[in-house]
Design a protein around this motif. Structure first.
Motif, short mmCIF file in Angstrom:
data_model
loop_
_atom_site.label_atom_id
_atom_site.label_comp_id
_atom_site.label_asym_id
_atom_site.label_seq_id
_atom_site.Cartn_x
_atom_site.Cartn_y
_atom_site.Cartn_z
N ALA A 176 9.69 5.77 -4.89
CA ALA A 176 8.53 6.34 -5.58
C ALA A 176 8.79 6.54 -7.07
O ALA A 176 7.88 6.88 -7.83
CB ALA A 176 8.15 7.67 -4.94
N HIS A 211 0.82 -1.20 0.00
CA HIS A 211 0.00 0.00 0.00
C HIS A 211 0.86 1.25 0.00
O HIS A 211 1.92 1.29 0.60
CB HIS A 211 -0.94 0.02 1.22
CG HIS A 211 -1.96 -1.08 1.20
ND1 HIS A 211 -1.75 -2.28 1.83
CD2 HIS A 211 -3.17 -1.15 0.60
CE1 HIS A 211 -2.82 -3.05 1.64
NE2 HIS A 211 -3.68 -2.40 0.90
N ARG A 212 0.35 2.26 -0.67
CA ARG A 212 0.96 3.59 -0.63
C ARG A 212 -0.02 4.52 0.07
O ARG A 212 -1.21 4.50 -0.20
CB ARG A 212 1.26 4.11 -2.04
CG ARG A 212 2.36 3.34 -2.76
CD ARG A 212 2.52 3.86 -4.18
NE ARG A 212 3.49 3.09 -4.93
CZ ARG A 212 4.75 3.42 -5.09
NH1 ARG A 212 5.20 4.53 -4.52
NH2 ARG A 212 5.56 2.69 -5.80
N SER A 214 5.56 6.62 -0.75
CA SER A 214 4.25 7.16 -1.11
C SER A 214 4.31 8.59 -1.61
O SER A 214 3.65 8.95 -2.59
CB SER A 214 3.31 7.08 0.11
OG SER A 214 3.18 5.77 0.57
#
Length: 334
Positions: A137, A8-9, A273
């Motif tokens: 990222a 998950h980000r 993220s």
């Protein structure tokens, strides 16, 4: 494996407040390390104490928490299999340089000039690191809005700390002592370099976190590397000049290391993220807010809280919003 780091980000609205919150620890650590350096009359010893207490805390967390033990077990396989460049395990040396710069140059430059120097270096390198795609990222475009936001951030930080410059010039505050520009040039380069390298440290930690499965392991490796660097420097210092003053008995002198655990660990988590630039800008906002809160609640001798301090902090927050929001293409074209 830690699901937050592996699958998950975090969205911007969740991640940015965390970055701001982690930045709140930076001025607390700076105040503690500066006071410890003055108490010991030894900047290297203060840095060693800070990193060593952080290392002990991270070792405890890594052994007690299940995720910590899993991350601990993944470090050697990730390094051995070259899951990322092996030089990334030395990222903690950058943290050691930052703490070293805190301990040695704040007394020469003053808090204001030190803050502007580190923020300038960190903001510029945040753009560069995102453009090169060093962090987890990936590459992020250097848009005109991001550049404007970065320039405004540096200007706003300078405005926020400008009362300290004025106080130093009048001989009434805790700023840089009387010295010519040439005498301040070399001390000024150290925090600029430390701030510039901080973005690379965050990118390296973020990449390592993806492969370790948890920021706990990346933070532990940081403190191991930084402690090795600082203990080596301290050993050389002992051989040349001997020990300084004895360690103080007050507990709060030893909280600087745990504060470092907070912003290193959260930084390693958030860069995947948010990217390096946005994470760094959020931490800068937290740094200014934390400094303002410290100056209001626990003012140090010579503390200056003027309207420019508050307004500059607000402008910094606005500049960070400008640089981080996902503006649509063409939104700022005629």
């Amino acid at each position: 494996m830690d699901s937050m780091t592996s699958t998950h980000r975090l969205p911007l609205l969740a991640g940015l407040p965390l970055a701001v919150g982690s930045g709140l620890a930076i001025p607390v650590q700076g105040r503690i390390n500066g006071a410890l350096g003055a108490r010991l009359d030894d900047g290297i010893a203060a840095s060693v104490v800070s990193f060593s207490t952080g290392l002990l805390l991270m070792l405890l967390i890594s052994l007690v928490l299940p995720r910590g033990r899993a991350g601990l077990a993944s470090i050697l396989p990730a390094v051995r299999n070259r899951a990322f460049p092996r030089i990334y395990v030395l990222a903690g040396g950058i943290g050691a340089l930052f703490v070293f710069a805190q301990s040695f140059t704040v007394g020469i430059l003053g808090v204001a000039l030190f803050t502007v120097a580190t923020v300038t270096g960190q903001t510029l390198s945040g753009l560069l690191v995102d453009r090169l795609g060093i962090g987890p990222a990936g590459k992020k475009s250097v848009t005109g809005i991001r550049i404007i936001g970065c320039v405004l951030t540096i200007a706003a930080v300078a405005w926020a700390v400008s009362p300290r410059f004025s106080a130093a010039a009048g001989g009434t505050g805790a700023g840089a002592p009387d010295a010519g520009p040439s005498a301040l040039l070399l001390p000024l380069l150290l925090p600029v370099l430390a701030g510039f390298l901080m973005s690379f440290q965050q990118a390296m930690n973020g990449t390592a976190t993806v492969h370790y499965g948890t920021p706990i392991a990346a933070t532990l490796v940081n403190f191991v590397a930084g402690s090795l660097v600082l203990w080596t420097a301290y050993g050389i210092k002992l051989a040349v000049a001997g020990p300084g003053n004895p360690l103080p008995g007050e507990w709060w002198y030893y909280v600087g290391g745990p504060m470092g655990c907070v912003f290193i660990g959260l930084g390693a988590l958030l860069v995947r993220s948010l990217g390096v630039l946005v994470t760094g800008l959020g931490m800068i906002a937290g740094q200014l807010l934390g400094s303002l809160a410290l100056d209001l609640i626990l003012p140090a001798p010579g503390t200056v809280v003027a309207p420019a301090t508050v307004l500059g902090t607000i402008l910094t927050l606005a500049a960070i919003v400008l640089a981080t929001l996902p503006w649509p293409r063409g939104a700022f074209r005629r």
